[in-house]
Design a protein around this motif. Structure first.
Motif, PDB file in Angstrom:
ATOM      1  N   SER A   1      31.520  43.260  32.588  1.00 47.38           N
ATOM      2  CA  SER A   1      31.296  42.465  34.178  1.00 47.38           C
ATOM      3  C   SER A   1      31.216  41.197  33.144  1.00 47.38           C
ATOM      4  O   SER A   1      31.655  40.349  31.882  1.00 47.38           O
ATOM      5  CB  SER A   1      29.999  41.736  34.490  1.00 47.38           C
TER       6      SER A   1
ATOM      7  N   ILE B   1      30.653  43.339  28.242  1.00 41.08           N
ATOM      8  CA  ILE B   1      30.355  41.870  29.164  1.00 41.08           C
ATOM      9  C   ILE B   1      30.760  40.985  28.339  1.00 41.08           C
ATOM     10  O   ILE B   1      30.217  40.667  26.875  1.00 41.08           O
ATOM     11  CB  ILE B   1      28.251  42.069  29.308  1.00 41.08           C
TER      12      ILE B   1
ATOM     13  N   LYS C   1      30.711  37.425  37.013  1.00 38.78           N
ATOM     14  CA  LYS C   1      31.802  38.464  37.766  1.00 38.78           C
ATOM     15  C   LYS C   1      32.261  40.288  37.386  1.00 38.78           C
ATOM     16  O   LYS C   1      32.113  39.899  36.262  1.00 38.78           O
ATOM     17  CB  LYS C   1      33.808  37.358  37.773  1.00 38.78           C
ATOM     18  N   THR C   2      31.875  40.512  37.986  1.00 39.79           N
ATOM     19  CA  THR C   2      31.650  41.970  38.021  1.00 39.79           C
ATOM     20  C   THR C   2      33.418  42.806  37.777  1.00 39.79           C
ATOM     21  O   THR C   2      34.378  41.750  38.204  1.00 39.79           O
ATOM     22  CB  THR C   2      31.211  42.742  38.915  1.00 39.79           C
ATOM     23  N   GLN C   3      33.706  43.502  37.716  1.00 38.52           N
ATOM     24  CA  GLN C   3      34.605  44.850  36.711  1.00 38.52           C
ATOM     25  C   GLN C   3      35.371  44.837  38.616  1.00 38.52           C
ATOM     26  O   GLN C   3      36.233  45.283  38.693  1.00 38.52           O
ATOM     27  CB  GLN C   3      34.646  45.695  36.709  1.00 38.52           C
TER      28      GLN C   3
ATOM     29  N   GLU D   1      28.324  37.367  41.235  1.00 43.51           N
ATOM     30  CA  GLU D   1      27.015  37.618  41.854  1.00 43.51           C
ATOM     31  C   GLU D   1      26.250  36.404  41.218  1.00 43.51           C
ATOM     32  O   GLU D   1      27.205  35.527  40.066  1.00 43.51           O
ATOM     33  CB  GLU D   1      26.131  38.880  40.831  1.00 43.51           C
TER      34      GLU D   1
ATOM     35  N   LYS E   1      26.263  43.989  34.486  1.00 41.58           N
ATOM     36  CA  LYS E   1      26.587  44.948  34.667  1.00 41.58           C
ATOM     37  C   LYS E   1      28.007  45.112  33.033  1.00 41.58           C
ATOM     38  O   LYS E   1      28.534  44.663  33.204  1.00 41.58           O
ATOM     39  CB  LYS E   1      27.564  45.537  35.602  1.00 41.58           C
TER      40      LYS E   1
END
Length: 281
Positions: free
Chosen positions: A209, A52, A238-240, A245, A206
Motif C-alpha cells: 500500500s 509500504i 491507497k491499497t494495492q 482508506e 496492508k
C-alpha cells in the motif's frame, strides 16, 4: 599418593572448569543479545519489507493546541439567504435549507468548484471544507474547519448538500460549531513517522500500500455542552487493489481513532456517529 597435592589439583581444575563455563555462558549471552539487536528493525525497514511506501511527510508541524467550541443554535428569523426557498430549524441546532434556484457544480471532485456555493448560499459557509463526494447517493459532505484544519466527524460541525441528476445542489443540511477557541498551551505532537508506526503496529497498513497524504486536523475528545477537540493526524492510504482508506491518530497520545459514520441517511447522523478507540489487540 599425596592427598594434599591431589586436593590442590582438583581445586585448580574445578576453578578452571568454572571459568570456562562462565566464559562460554558470556559468549552465548552476547551472541543472543546481538541476534536480538539485529532482529529489531526500524519502522522504515519494516515498511520496506512489506512494500509500504510514503512520500514527503509533514515536517513543519511540531506543536498544536487543543480547541473548544459550543453548538450553534439557529433562529430562523436571523438567517438571511437570498436564494433560499425554505428555511427550517430542526432541534435548534440543525439548519435545513431548500434552494430556490439549484446551484450547478462543474466538477464534483474539485474543492474549488464549491467555493461560490459555500460563500453565497450557506450561512458561514467559509467555515467548511469538502470531505466526501457520494455520487451514488447524490450528496456531498463538508466538515467544519479551523485555520484550514478539519474537525473530523463531529455531528455538530457538518454540512451535507444534496444533488439532483444534473449535478446541481438543491438542498442542504447544516450544523455549526460556535465560539471556537484555542487553548493557550500548545502540546508537542507525535511526528508523522511515529503515527505511521502506530498504524503499522495495529496491522492497519496492508502490504504493497501507499500512504498518499498526511494532514493535521481535530477530533472530539469531550462532547458535552462545551466540546473539546484534540489535534489529530489524518492518514490517507491507497491499497494495492486501488482502494482508498483513511485513518486517524490522536496526535498527542498516539491512540488510533475509529470514526463510524453511516452515510446512508444524513438525517440520522446524530444516531449514526460513533467515536471510539480501536481495541487493543
Amino acid at each position: 599418593m599425596d592427598w594434599s597435592k591431589s586436593k590442590s589439583i582438583f581445586i585448580v581444575v574445578f576453578l578452571i572448569l568454572n571459568v570456562f563455563l562462565y566464559s562460554l555462558y558470556l559468549n552465548r549471552h552476547t551472541e543472543a543479545q546481538l541476534v536480538e539487536v539485529l532482529g529489531e528493525k526500524t519502522i522504515e525497514a519494516q515498511l520496506q519489507d512489506d512494500h509500504i511506501t510514503y512520500g514527503v511527510l509533514p515536517t513543519n508541524i511540531e506543536k498544536a493546541s487543543y480547541i473548544s467550541a459550543t453548538v450553534k443554535n439557529f433562529e430562523e428569523e436571523q438567517i438571511v439567504l437570498q436564494n433560499a426557498q425554505k428555511i427550517v430549524v430542526e432541534n435548534k441546532n440543525k439548519l435545513i435549507v431548500t434552494l430556490k434556484d439549484p446551484v450547478k457544480i462543474s466538477n464534483l471532485d474539485q474543492e474549488e468548484s464549491y467555493r461560490n456555493f459555500l460563500q453565497f448560499q450557506v450561512h458561514e459557509g467559509a467555515s467548511y471544507a469538502l470531505w466526501k463526494v457520494d455520487q451514488e447517493n447524490r450528496k456531498i459532505t463538508f466538515f467544519q474547519r479551523l485555520n484550514d484544519r478539519k474537525i473530523y466527524y463531529n455531528i455538530n460541525g457538518v454540512l451535507t448538500a444534496y444533488l439532483n441528476d444534473n449535478d446541481e445542489i438543491i438542498r442542504y443540511e447544516q450544523t455549526l460549531l460556535d465560539n471556537i477557541e484555542e487553548y493557550n498551551k500548545e502540546k508537542t505532537l507525535l511526528p508523522p513517522i511515529q503515527v505511521i508506526q502506530a498504524l503499522y503496529g495495529k496491522r492497519l497498513l496492508k502490504p504493497d500500500s501507499k500512504i498518499t497524504e498526511m494532514k493535521l486536523g481535530y477530533s472530539t475528545l469531550i462532547q458535552l455542552k462545551t466540546q473539546v477537540f484534540v489535534p489529530t493526524w489524518e492518514v490517507r492510504v491507497k491499497t494495492q487493489d486501488d482502494v482508498h482508506e483513511e485513518y486517524f491518530v490522536n496526535a498527542v497520545e498516539g491512540k488510533v481513532i475509529d470514526f463510524q459514520l453511516d452515510h446512508t441517511r444524513v438525517d440520522e447522523v446524530d444516531d449514526a456517529l460513533d467515536i471510539k478507540e480501536v481495541n487493543e489487540e
